[in-house]
Design a protein around this motif. Structure first.
Motif, PDB file in Angstrom:
ATOM      1  N   PRO A  54       0.843  -1.242  -0.014  1.00 16.31           N
ATOM      2  CA  PRO A  54       0.113  -0.111   0.049  1.00 16.31           C
ATOM      3  C   PRO A  54       1.063   1.342   0.075  1.00 16.31           C
ATOM      4  O   PRO A  54       2.136   1.345   0.496  1.00 16.31           O
ATOM      5  N   ARG A  55       0.415   2.132  -0.727  1.00 18.85           N
ATOM      6  CA  ARG A  55       1.145   3.488  -0.694  1.00 18.85           C
ATOM      7  C   ARG A  55       0.251   4.868  -0.329  1.00 18.85           C
ATOM      8  O   ARG A  55      -1.104   4.761  -1.029  1.00 18.85           O
ATOM      9  N   HIS A  61       2.863   9.613  -6.130  1.00 17.08           N
ATOM     10  CA  HIS A  61       3.069  10.847  -6.712  1.00 17.08           C
ATOM     11  C   HIS A  61       4.825  10.989  -6.806  1.00 17.08           C
ATOM     12  O   HIS A  61       5.298  11.437  -8.136  1.00 17.08           O
ATOM     13  N   GLN A  62       5.422  10.706  -5.766  1.00 16.44           N
ATOM     14  CA  GLN A  62       7.153  10.718  -5.799  1.00 16.44           C
ATOM     15  C   GLN A  62       7.653   9.517  -6.558  1.00 16.44           C
ATOM     16  O   GLN A  62       8.565   9.835  -7.182  1.00 16.44           O
ATOM     17  N   LEU A  63       6.966   8.439  -6.495  1.00 14.64           N
ATOM     18  CA  LEU A  63       7.557   7.224  -6.863  1.00 14.64           C
ATOM     19  C   LEU A  63       7.294   7.110  -8.436  1.00 14.64           C
ATOM     20  O   LEU A  63       7.781   6.082  -8.903  1.00 14.64           O
ATOM     21  N   VAL A  64       6.199   7.645  -8.885  1.00  9.86           N
ATOM     22  CA  VAL A  64       6.056   7.493 -10.357  1.00  9.86           C
ATOM     23  C   VAL A  64       6.566   8.690 -10.945  1.00  9.86           C
ATOM     24  O   VAL A  64       5.711   9.692 -11.268  1.00  9.86           O
ATOM     25  N   ARG A  70      -2.990  15.463 -11.630  1.00 11.50           N
ATOM     26  CA  ARG A  70      -4.222  15.206 -12.246  1.00 11.50           C
ATOM     27  C   ARG A  70      -4.288  13.795 -12.726  1.00 11.50           C
ATOM     28  O   ARG A  70      -4.964  13.086 -12.786  1.00 11.50           O
ATOM     29  N   MET A  71      -3.302  13.597 -13.478  1.00 16.05           N
ATOM     30  CA  MET A  71      -3.238  12.003 -14.160  1.00 16.05           C
ATOM     31  C   MET A  71      -3.127  10.876 -13.267  1.00 16.05           C
ATOM     32  O   MET A  71      -3.751  10.003 -13.320  1.00 16.05           O
ATOM     33  N   LEU A  72      -2.306  11.253 -12.037  1.00 13.34           N
ATOM     34  CA  LEU A  72      -2.329  10.053 -10.776  1.00 13.34           C
ATOM     35  C   LEU A  72      -3.635   9.992 -10.377  1.00 13.34           C
ATOM     36  O   LEU A  72      -4.357   8.967 -10.498  1.00 13.34           O
ATOM     37  N   THR A  73      -4.429  11.239 -10.143  1.00 13.14           N
ATOM     38  CA  THR A  73      -5.703  10.978  -9.460  1.00 13.14           C
ATOM     39  C   THR A  73      -6.803  10.379 -10.474  1.00 13.14           C
ATOM     40  O   THR A  73      -7.600   9.428  -9.967  1.00 13.14           O
ATOM     41  N   LEU A  74      -6.596  10.513 -11.775  1.00 13.77           N
ATOM     42  CA  LEU A  74      -7.411   9.914 -12.849  1.00 13.77           C
ATOM     43  C   LEU A  74      -7.296   8.569 -12.952  1.00 13.77           C
ATOM     44  O   LEU A  74      -8.005   7.719 -12.964  1.00 13.77           O
TER      45      LEU A  74
END
Length: 140
Positions: A54-55, A61-64, A70-74
């Protein structure tokens, strides 16, 4: 000389060739949508990252690398909707939310990691082909 007809030749003759999803008939649109989702670059990286456990959103956001908020949220929203990722909100102050792979998401993990490993193993080949293509395109 043997002439091999192309797909365009078959279409011009009114002959329909089966596509890869045709055997799924009524579910073809859903399957194409799932393949589109799991083949998305951000999905591949997020699933791979969650494979370690789990993250929190900020950790993801830091690891990707390169993903916008916005793209992470979507991406997370779509993965939760498809049942691949679970969002857990903890009743704490300050509030804490974690994302983790569901059992269904874990079934996808080995394929995602294999795809990423393939890309890594063939990166030099792909890079060389791109450079050759770009040089040839400029020469025209």
């Amino acid at each position: 000389m043997i002439v091999v007809p192309t797909v365009a030749d078959f279409r011009a003759a009114g002959i329909r060739l089966p596509g890869p999803c045709e055997k799924w008939a009524d579910d073809a649109d859903l399957i194409r949508g799932v393949v589109d989702r799991v083949g998305d670059k951000w999905t591949v990286i997020v699933i791979g990252t969650l494979g370690d456990g789990p993250r929190r959103y900020t950790d993801l956001h830091q690891l990707v690398p390169g993903i916008s908020q916005r793209m992470l949220t979507l991406t997370l929203k779509h993965l939760v909707r498809d049942g691949l990722v679970e969002r857990t909100a903890f009743a704490e102050v300050p509030p804490r939310v974690e994302y983790s792979l569901t059992p269904l998401g874990h079934t996808l993990l080995s394929s995602v990691l294999a795809l990423a490993q393939w890309a890594y193993e063939h990166r030099d080949d792909i890079r060389n082909h791109r450079e050759e293509f770009d040089r040839a395109s400029v020469a025209r």
